[in-house]
Design a protein around this motif. Structure first.
Motif, short mmCIF file in Angstrom:
data_model
loop_
_atom_site.label_atom_id
_atom_site.label_comp_id
_atom_site.label_asym_id
_atom_site.label_seq_id
_atom_site.Cartn_x
_atom_site.Cartn_y
_atom_site.Cartn_z
N VAL A 1 -2.64 6.52 3.79
CA VAL A 1 -3.18 6.90 2.48
C VAL A 1 -3.93 8.22 2.66
O VAL A 1 -4.94 8.27 3.35
CB VAL A 1 -4.13 5.83 1.92
CG1 VAL A 1 -4.67 6.25 0.57
CG2 VAL A 1 -3.43 4.48 1.83
N ALA B 1 0.76 7.14 0.41
CA ALA B 1 -0.03 6.94 -0.81
C ALA B 1 -1.00 8.09 -0.96
O ALA B 1 -1.39 8.73 0.03
CB ALA B 1 -0.78 5.61 -0.76
N TYR C 1 -2.94 5.55 -5.28
CA TYR C 1 -4.05 4.70 -4.82
C TYR C 1 -5.31 5.21 -5.52
O TYR C 1 -5.86 6.24 -5.16
CB TYR C 1 -4.14 4.85 -3.30
CG TYR C 1 -5.10 3.95 -2.57
CD1 TYR C 1 -6.48 4.09 -2.71
CD2 TYR C 1 -4.65 2.99 -1.67
CE1 TYR C 1 -7.36 3.30 -1.98
CE2 TYR C 1 -5.52 2.19 -0.95
CZ TYR C 1 -6.88 2.36 -1.11
OH TYR C 1 -7.75 1.57 -0.38
N ILE D 1 0.87 -1.17 0.00
CA ILE D 1 0.00 0.00 0.00
C ILE D 1 0.90 1.22 0.00
O ILE D 1 1.38 1.67 1.04
CB ILE D 1 -0.94 0.02 1.22
CG1 ILE D 1 -1.77 -1.27 1.27
CG2 ILE D 1 -1.85 1.25 1.16
CD1 ILE D 1 -2.72 -1.47 0.12
N VAL E 1 -2.30 0.88 -6.36
CA VAL E 1 -3.41 0.22 -5.66
C VAL E 1 -4.71 0.67 -6.31
O VAL E 1 -4.89 1.85 -6.61
CB VAL E 1 -3.44 0.61 -4.16
CG1 VAL E 1 -4.54 -0.17 -3.43
CG2 VAL E 1 -2.09 0.38 -3.50
#
Length: 488
Positions: free
Chosen positions: A173, A193, A25, A21, A48
């Protein structure tokens, strides 16, 4: 067979990288042609994919989700399902992302089994620490900025992200309103991310938009930062061509790889002869580099023949993952020698130019490509727009050939024009200016600078390199790469 005639080849294969991860994303939207748009985005470098199937029938979710999962497998990308643990289990997804109101991390783990990613949306430090304690593998944190994809009531922003970064050991993220114009601030605040939707999937070119965002993560890497592959001709005098490219890229702090297209017998007074290399050997060089070295940006200079241009365009189109392409359409040497064969222009326009992330012609090159005269900054702006319509995503028209006290370059990004102006330096010491300018932009892009910043830094560099150049040889002396970098 004697040892002298025997050819040895040692190949070392490293195992595939595990799913993670990190990076770009991508969260899916509810629009039409989702699979094809996602395919394009994956080609641009998404790490991702989160499948968010709001208000879709279960049968469609399973069929569409299955197709997206297979796409992710072919690209080596993590496939995450939003909210729905049952769907994630049915699709054998790599994991599930849970909201604050969804079931617990522990319960999701029981249903999905070991080895699956469990993510949790959080909005503050307490929620982030709680998700970590529950056993989440990563957290979503935001919103960073207002967004149209959902109702946002709390915006911790980059300040909130910076505040939790040292307190949370999980990958973070960043979520909410992230675009190319603000992504650098989010990465610098500590995001592992970037979660994006419309900034990629609403783009007419999801692959280019994804590639542009992906490169920004390089700003956190150690030096040499990023790799630039230059595809160009050799200048035996060392002032321009592939020699100038390698000097520029290396001195500015990136790694330089190279593919030779032609050899020239050349000095500061001009080009006396050119030996073009066979297109098959040019492609052999390209393949050898790309199959082994992770290249962030490809920069082209002298391509010389229609066959080389066509072969390069074909090879770049065939690649599963795209690489940002900076094209310097080298056509004529400083001394006047033709560096591109006459019948190569149309092939260049039709096959290679549409692949450009950035096209960097000077005024004579833009005039030749468009068949028009450019005599003012207004003409430069129009030329940039015209070349964009031919397929280049971004166009930088260099204004060094106009008269006046200042030299202005015009960048058109498909939406607006921006000017980059410096005091004009009246000198003959300009050999290698175009090659070095494009290579500097490529290097800064590879280092994670957004396009506008990359052009500004490269403009400052090339202006200093011209100003600090010293006479060398009896013709157009080369610019001073070394001194320009030392003064930065």
């Amino acid at each position: 067979m004697s040892d002298r005639n025997r050819s040895f080849r040692l190949v070392v294969n490293k195992g595939a990288q595990p799913l993670s991860i990190a990076g770009l994303y991508l969260v899916t939207d509810q629009g039409e042609n989702l699979v094809e748009r996602v395919r394009s985005a994956l080609r641009g470098g998404v790490s991702v994919l989160q499948y968010r199937a709001k208000h879709k029938p279960p049968e469609l979710c399973r069929s569409e989700g299955s197709e997206l999962k297979q796409l992710c497998r072919s690209f080596g990308v993590s496939f995450i399902v939003n909210d729905d643990v049952s769907l994630a289990r049915d699709l054998d997804a790599d994991g599930v992302h849970l909201g604050q109101d969804d079931e617990s991390v522990g319960r999701a783990r029981e249903q999905l089994g070991p080895g699956k990613f469990i993510g949790k949306s959080t909005h503050n430090l307490d929620e982030a620490l709680q998700a970590e304690q529950e056993g989440a593998d990563y957290i979503g944190f935001g919103a960073m900025y207002p967004t149209g994809s959902k109702n946002v009531t709390h915006i911790p922003g980059t300040a909130g992200l910076s505040a939790i970064r040292d307190r949370v050991r999980l990958p973070v993220v960043a979520i909410g309103g992230i675009t190319t114009s603000n992504a650098c601030r989010v990465i610098d605040a500590g995001a592992d991310a970037l979660a994006v939707i419309s900034s990629v999937l609403s783009s007419p070119r999801p692959d280019l938009s994804a590639c542009e965002l992906r490169l920004l993560f390089n700003r956190q890497r150690p030096f040499p930062r990023g790799t630039v592959l230059t595809v160009a001709g050799s200048d035996s005098g060392g002032g321009a061509g592939i020699q100038a490219d390698i000097k520029t890229i290396t001195l500015l702090g990136s790694y330089a790889a190279s593919v030779l297209t032609a050899l020239t017998a050349q000095n500061t007074r001009g080009v006396s002869s050119i030996h073009g290399l066979p297109p098959s050997f040019v492609m052999d060089q390209l393949d050898a580099v790309l199959e082994d070295i992770p290249v962030d940006v490809i920069k082209t200079g002298m391509l010389h023949t229609p066959a080389i241009i066509a072969a390069l365009a074909e090879r770049l189109t065939e690649r599963q993952t795209m690489t940002a392409l900076v094209i310097d359409p080298v056509m004529v040497a400083k001394g006047g020698a033709a560096l591109m064969e006459c019948d190569a222009t149309q092939i260049f326009l039709k096959q290679l130019l549409p692949l450009a992330y950035l096209l960097t012609p000077n005024i004579p090159e833009a005039e030749r490509l468009l068949g028009t005269r450019i005599s003012s900054e207004a003409h430069m702006e129009q030329a940039a727009r015209d070349l964009h319509r031919l397929g280049a995503a971004n166009v930088l028209i260099k204004g060094g050939h106009l008269a006046g006290q200042h030299s202005t370059d015009i960048l058109f990004d498909g939406t607006e024009c921006r000017s980059f102006t410096a005091e004009r330096i009246f000198t003959n010491n300009t050999h290698g200016t175009g090659c070095s300018y494009a290579s500097a932009i490529a290097a800064f892009l590879a280092q994670g600078e957004p396009l506008g910043c990359a052009v500004k830094k490269a403009k400052d560099f090339i202006t200093a390199a011209i100003r600090m150049a010293r006479p060398l040889g009896k013709g157009h002396s080369p610019i001073n790469h070394f001194a320009a970098v030392r003064q930065r």
